[in-house]
Design a protein around this motif. Structure first.
Motif, PDB file in Angstrom:
ATOM      1  N   LYS A  55       0.827  -1.213   0.000  1.00 48.38           N
ATOM      2  CA  LYS A  55       0.000   0.000   0.000  1.00 48.38           C
ATOM      3  C   LYS A  55       0.860   1.262   0.000  1.00 48.38           C
ATOM      4  CE  LYS A  55      -3.317  -2.482   2.804  1.00 48.38           C
ATOM      5  NZ  LYS A  55      -3.717  -2.712   4.204  1.00 48.38           N
ATOM      6  N   ASN A  56       1.906   1.271   0.816  1.00 50.55           N
ATOM      7  CA  ASN A  56       2.693   2.510   0.992  1.00 50.55           C
ATOM      8  C   ASN A  56       4.188   2.356   0.775  1.00 50.55           C
ATOM      9  OD1 ASN A  56       0.512   4.278   1.848  1.00 50.55           O
ATOM     10  ND2 ASN A  56       0.406   2.936   3.651  1.00 50.55           N
ATOM     11  N   HIS A  58       7.835   1.902  -0.730  1.00 49.47           N
ATOM     12  CA  HIS A  58       8.675   2.092  -1.922  1.00 49.47           C
ATOM     13  C   HIS A  58       9.812   1.084  -1.831  1.00 49.47           C
ATOM     14  CE1 HIS A  58       7.092   6.225  -2.849  1.00 49.47           C
ATOM     15  NE2 HIS A  58       6.760   6.121  -1.574  1.00 49.47           N
ATOM     16  N   PRO A  94       4.617   2.394  -4.534  1.00 49.33           N
ATOM     17  CA  PRO A  94       3.503   1.732  -3.848  1.00 49.33           C
ATOM     18  C   PRO A  94       2.392   1.352  -4.844  1.00 49.33           C
ATOM     19  CG  PRO A  94       4.151   3.733  -2.679  1.00 49.33           C
ATOM     20  CD  PRO A  94       4.891   3.734  -3.983  1.00 49.33           C
ATOM     21  N   GLU A 115      10.279   1.316   4.430  1.00 46.72           N
ATOM     22  CA  GLU A 115       9.699   1.120   5.767  1.00 46.72           C
ATOM     23  C   GLU A 115      10.150  -0.219   6.325  1.00 46.72           C
ATOM     24  OE1 GLU A 115       8.018   3.464   7.205  1.00 46.72           O
ATOM     25  OE2 GLU A 115       7.742   4.721   5.416  1.00 46.72           O
ATOM     26  N   ASP A 121       0.831  -3.736   5.506  1.00 45.53           N
ATOM     27  CA  ASP A 121       1.078  -2.969   4.282  1.00 45.53           C
ATOM     28  C   ASP A 121       0.898  -3.817   3.010  1.00 45.53           C
ATOM     29  OD1 ASP A 121       2.059  -0.387   3.100  1.00 45.53           O
ATOM     30  OD2 ASP A 121       3.587  -1.755   2.302  1.00 45.53           O
TER      31      ASP A 121
END
Ligand code: TYD
Length: 137
Positions: A55-56, A58, A94, A115, A121
């Motif tokens: 989802k978020n 990279h 993402p 992250e 995620d």
């Protein structure tokens, strides 16, 4: 994000008869800060990895040794990238479904990630991914 954001990035290569050296710096060579590094290795012939989207997150994927393919899909378009050099990598934005296949024997897949690991995620169901990509979530 459209698939056109995902691209092969050439990294610096310090050539030396005693061996080459490549480096990656936060937000200089790749468009995010690195919080995690992981690598996939000892991949049996014929294996396929990935089959999910984030989802978020990279990511920047490098074939540190050997070669493999990364197939990206933004819900509308699909693109296959062949990675086989240590001074090139693939930036993956993402919301990009990815499949990794065609691993050569002895290949090592290094991933730099924006992250730390979070299962929340991941989108591991393709239909859920397509619905989310359509909504632009
Ligand atoms: P996964 O991301 O699904 O691997 P791939 O895309 O290469 O097929 O991760 C495989 C397993 O490893 C899964 O159970 C989650 C775990 N894992 C971690 O615990 N930490 C990590 O940083 C990563 C990338 C995976």
């Amino acid at each position: 994000m459209p698939i056109s954001n995902c691209r092969i990035i050439e990294l610096p290569k310090i050539q030396n008869p005693k061996g080459n050296l490549t480096f990656v710096e936060n937000s200089v060579h790749i468009p995010f800060d690195i919080k995690r590094v992981y690598y996939v290795y000892d991949v049996p012939g014929g294996s396929e990895r990935g089959s999910h989207a984030h989802k978020n997150l990279h990511q920047f994927i490098i074939a540190m040794s050997g070669s493999f393919d990364v197939v990206l899909n933004d819900g509308q378009q699909q693109k296959r990238f062949h990675l086989n050099r240590s001074h090139y990598g693939l930036y993956v934005s993402p919301m990009m479904w990815r499949d990794l296949d065609n691993f050569s024997s002895g290949s090592v897949c290094l991933v730099l990630a924006s992250e730390v690991y979070s299962e929340d995620d991941y989108i591991r169901d393709y239909a859920t991914f397509l619905a989310a990509a359509k909504e632009g979530v």
